[in-house]
Design an enzyme around this catalytic site. Structure first.
Site, PDB file in Angstrom:
ATOM      1  N   ASN A 234       1.140  -1.052  -0.213  1.00 40.73           N
ATOM      2  CA  ASN A 234      -0.041   0.385   0.112  1.00 40.73           C
ATOM      3  C   ASN A 234       0.708   1.133   0.098  1.00 40.73           C
ATOM      4  O   ASN A 234       2.131   1.205  -0.189  1.00 40.73           O
ATOM      5  CB  ASN A 234      -0.774  -0.094   1.758  1.00 40.73           C
ATOM      6  CG  ASN A 234      -0.207   0.024   2.104  1.00 40.73           C
ATOM      7  OD1 ASN A 234       0.466   0.826   3.449  1.00 40.73           O
ATOM      8  ND2 ASN A 234       0.037  -1.643   3.213  1.00 40.73           N
TER       9      ASN A 234
ATOM     10  N   ASP B 244      -4.154  -6.091   5.291  1.00 38.96           N
ATOM     11  CA  ASP B 244      -5.280  -7.241   5.596  1.00 38.96           C
ATOM     12  C   ASP B 244      -4.924  -8.353   4.553  1.00 38.96           C
ATOM     13  O   ASP B 244      -5.708  -9.498   5.811  1.00 38.96           O
ATOM     14  CB  ASP B 244      -6.698  -6.685   5.124  1.00 38.96           C
ATOM     15  CG  ASP B 244      -6.247  -5.327   6.261  1.00 38.96           C
ATOM     16  OD1 ASP B 244      -5.922  -5.481   7.515  1.00 38.96           O
ATOM     17  OD2 ASP B 244      -7.030  -3.957   5.945  1.00 38.96           O
TER      18      ASP B 244
ATOM     19  N   LYS C  28       9.488 -16.977 -10.220  1.00 35.44           N
ATOM     20  CA  LYS C  28       8.183 -16.030 -11.531  1.00 35.44           C
ATOM     21  C   LYS C  28       7.474 -15.937 -11.958  1.00 35.44           C
ATOM     22  O   LYS C  28       7.588 -17.350 -13.052  1.00 35.44           O
ATOM     23  CB  LYS C  28       9.206 -15.046 -11.808  1.00 35.44           C
ATOM     24  CG  LYS C  28       8.620 -14.028 -12.669  1.00 35.44           C
ATOM     25  CD  LYS C  28       9.437 -13.318 -14.100  1.00 35.44           C
ATOM     26  CE  LYS C  28       8.969 -11.987 -14.320  1.00 35.44           C
ATOM     27  NZ  LYS C  28       9.510 -11.359 -15.399  1.00 35.44           N
TER      28      LYS C  28
ATOM     29  N   PRO D  12      -2.309 -12.139  10.160  1.00 34.88           N
ATOM     30  CA  PRO D  12      -1.952 -11.916  11.243  1.00 34.88           C
ATOM     31  C   PRO D  12      -3.350 -10.325  12.106  1.00 34.88           C
ATOM     32  O   PRO D  12      -2.385  -9.341  11.131  1.00 34.88           O
ATOM     33  CB  PRO D  12      -0.974 -12.267  11.955  1.00 34.88           C
ATOM     34  CG  PRO D  12      -0.245 -11.737  11.042  1.00 34.88           C
ATOM     35  CD  PRO D  12      -1.124 -12.240   9.782  1.00 34.88           C
ATOM     36  N   ASP D  13      -4.152 -10.557  12.754  1.00 37.01           N
ATOM     37  CA  ASP D  13      -3.885  -8.631  13.288  1.00 37.01           C
ATOM     38  C   ASP D  13      -3.162  -8.349  14.373  1.00 37.01           C
ATOM     39  O   ASP D  13      -3.391  -8.989  15.168  1.00 37.01           O
ATOM     40  CB  ASP D  13      -5.268  -8.381  12.780  1.00 37.01           C
ATOM     41  CG  ASP D  13      -6.085  -6.978  13.622  1.00 37.01           C
ATOM     42  OD1 ASP D  13      -4.997  -6.340  14.124  1.00 37.01           O
ATOM     43  OD2 ASP D  13      -6.857  -6.279  13.479  1.00 37.01           O
ATOM     44  N   ILE D  14      -1.820  -7.983  14.377  1.00 38.59           N
ATOM     45  CA  ILE D  14      -0.700  -7.951  15.233  1.00 38.59           C
ATOM     46  C   ILE D  14      -1.399  -7.025  16.302  1.00 38.59           C
ATOM     47  O   ILE D  14      -1.762  -6.994  17.211  1.00 38.59           O
ATOM     48  CB  ILE D  14       0.922  -6.518  14.358  1.00 38.59           C
ATOM     49  CG1 ILE D  14       1.449  -7.912  13.297  1.00 38.59           C
ATOM     50  CG2 ILE D  14       1.193  -6.158  15.891  1.00 38.59           C
ATOM     51  CD1 ILE D  14       1.635  -6.971  12.617  1.00 38.59           C
TER      52      ILE D  14
ATOM     53  N   PHE E  67      -4.282   2.872  15.296  1.00 39.01           N
ATOM     54  CA  PHE E  67      -4.563   4.217  14.049  1.00 39.01           C
ATOM     55  C   PHE E  67      -5.600   3.658  13.467  1.00 39.01           C
ATOM     56  O   PHE E  67      -5.844   1.920  13.061  1.00 39.01           O
ATOM     57  CB  PHE E  67      -3.575   4.385  13.036  1.00 39.01           C
ATOM     58  CG  PHE E  67      -2.455   5.034  13.703  1.00 39.01           C
ATOM     59  CD1 PHE E  67      -1.624   4.969  14.816  1.00 39.01           C
ATOM     60  CD2 PHE E  67      -2.324   7.012  12.930  1.00 39.01           C
ATOM     61  CE1 PHE E  67      -1.202   6.333  15.114  1.00 39.01           C
ATOM     62  CE2 PHE E  67      -1.697   7.622  13.482  1.00 39.01           C
ATOM     63  CZ  PHE E  67      -1.015   7.408  14.694  1.00 39.01           C
TER      64      PHE E  67
ATOM     65  N   LYS F  18     -11.237  -3.699  19.237  1.00 38.25           N
ATOM     66  CA  LYS F  18      -9.959  -4.753  19.496  1.00 38.25           C
ATOM     67  C   LYS F  18      -9.166  -4.187  21.002  1.00 38.25           C
ATOM     68  O   LYS F  18      -8.138  -4.242  21.249  1.00 38.25           O
ATOM     69  CB  LYS F  18      -8.839  -3.427  18.157  1.00 38.25           C
ATOM     70  CG  LYS F  18      -9.139  -4.480  16.919  1.00 38.25           C
ATOM     71  CD  LYS F  18      -7.917  -3.759  15.705  1.00 38.25           C
ATOM     72  CE  LYS F  18      -8.367  -3.998  14.593  1.00 38.25           C
ATOM     73  NZ  LYS F  18      -6.922  -4.004  13.968  1.00 38.25           N
TER      74      LYS F  18
END
Ligand code: PMT
Length: 407
Positions: A211, A280, A290, A307-309, A327, A345
């Site tokens: 991103n 995500d 390749k 994984p959602d750290i 954030f 969370k």
């Protein structure tokens, strides 16, 4: 040798007074400490020292006029105010201090000070009699009430032949004072971990999903935490940024790696700030070589969740969970979505960031956020990511200490 002002952007404002010649030395000594300097001069200052001197020393054009069509379209007073981490007016004449106290903005330097969200520091210099006058002292009181910092003048021989208080503070002391101002001690003794930048999820050995995160906001937060006295570890995805001095860096690539490195040090972490734009999704089974173009018009990739750290950290039990700040990068329903993440969370604070606005958020130098906590909502106006980072760290430090005090 550690440069105490490395990465700091200082606007040096010079007003009309015989001590204006010392601004050249101030510029050099601040640069010696690693600061990047821009300068602005009042018209009276230009009678004492030429703009060319400050332009040559600062290696930047000098800002001279409020209504200069050229600079207003490039770096006008608002841009300069946003650019600066700190504004130093040295020397500050009695007239300038009076104008500052009135909140005027009809010349460039007063307009910059009025537009600034960063710290403004004034180093007065004037004849002792002018300094002693009630009018000047009232003006000083007024600007101090507005949280403008004063570098008090010294006592001694004056250029006018008199002896008394009014001499510009010694240049070395000015530089020391500015360096100390960046060090707030609000997080002394704390261990802080900040994640920053993007992650890269491999598709094959040469391609990845990622991103637009530049890391600027996370690096600025790591630096601000270090300046506040914390021992800081920055766990960073790939960026092009220099690592802030005295910050320990751990470079990672993927979300899995970021989780692993975070868990390795979380036991001794007091505050965890998750600024990273973690992907995500990742490719379920990245190709080992390749992927070749074939006659097919489409390529399907099977993705699975990373994984959602942040969630993993906030789930830690038995006193192992640090004060946890997330954030929320949102393009719509900013506050509602951020509140949901705060709750789901189980965070102490969440920083809601509208990344749909191209002037802030991803890769911009500016940012504007709202911090949400349980029964708490505080907005931070648009400013440079560095200024915002210092304000956020001050706020996080207060909330963290409160949470320790009240359990
Ligand atoms: O790097 P810059 O160019 O300066 O831009 C700054 C920024 C826009 C990236 C930053 O201000 C920001 O908003 N960071 C959060 C980005 C994000 O991933 O937000 P999110 O709403 O998708 O995630 C919510 C929180 O969970 C975040 O704290 C994130 O770090 C964390 N997360 C998300 C997914 C995941 N798998 N693991 C996580 O820990």
């Amino acid at each position: 040798m550690i440069k105490r002002l490395s990465n700091k952007r200082i606007l040096l404002g010079v007003t009309g007074g015989i001590a204006a010649y010392k601004s050249a030395e101030i510029c050099r000594r601040l640069q010696d400490e690693g600061a990047e300097i821009r300068t602005a001069m009042t018209s009276a200052a230009q009678k004492f020292i030429t703009p060319l001197t400050l332009q040559a020393l600062s290696r930047n054009p000098v800002h001279l006029d409020l209504l200069d069509a050229q600079t207003e379209s490039a770096m006008g007073h608002i841009e300069v105010a946003r650019w600066a981490d700190l504004i130093l007016i040295a020397p500050a004449s009695a007239d300038f201090i009076s104008r500052l106290a009135q909140g005027r903005s009809d010349d460039l330097l007063t307009a910059i000070c009025l537009a600034a969200d960063c710290k403004v520091v004034v180093a007065p210099s004037m004849n002792r009699s002018m300094w002693e006058k009630k009018a000047t002292q009232n003006n000083m009181g007024e600007i101090q009430n507005r949280k403008i910092d004063i570098l008090n003048p010294g006592e001694g021989d004056q250029a006018c032949g008199e002896i008394g208080v009014g001499r510009l503070m010694e240049v070395g002391n000015i530089v020391n004072s500015l360096s100390e101002m960046f060090e707030t001690h609000s997080l002394s003794g704390k261990n802080v971990v900040v994640t920053a930048g993007p992650t890269r999820e491999a598709i094959d050995p040469i391609r990845y999903i990622s991103n637009h995160s530049s890391g600027k906001q996370g690096y600025a937060i790591a630096e601000a935490a270090m300046e506040a006295g914390a021992a800081v570890t920055l766990i960073s995805g790939p960026t092009n940024l220099p690592v802030p001095a005295r910050v320990e860096i751990v470079n990672v690539g993927s979300a899995d790696e970021m989780l692993e490195k975070t868990l390795n040090i979380i036991e001794r972490t007091d505050i965890f700030i998750s600024v990273a734009a973690v992907a995500d999704f990742k490719v379920e089974s990245p190709a080992l070589s390749k992927i070749k173009k074939t006659g097919e018009l489409k390529l399907s990739l099977e993705l699975s969740k990373t994984p959602d750290i942040l969630l993993e950290i906030s789930k830690l039990k038995n006193g192992r969970k640090p004060f946890t700040v997330g954030f929320a990068a949102e393009t719509e329903n900013l506050i509602k979505n951020a509140e949901k993440k705060l709750r789901e969370k189980d965070l102490d604070l969440i920083v809601a960031n509208n990344v749909g606005d191209p002037t802030i958020g991803f890769d911009s130098d500016l940012n504007e956020v709202t911090v949400l906590g349980h029964e708490l909502n505080k907005s931070f106006p648009k400013s440079s990511k560095k200024t915002l980072a210092r304000n956020l760290i001050a706020f996080i430090a207060e909330r963290c200490l409160e949470s320790i005090a009240y359990g």
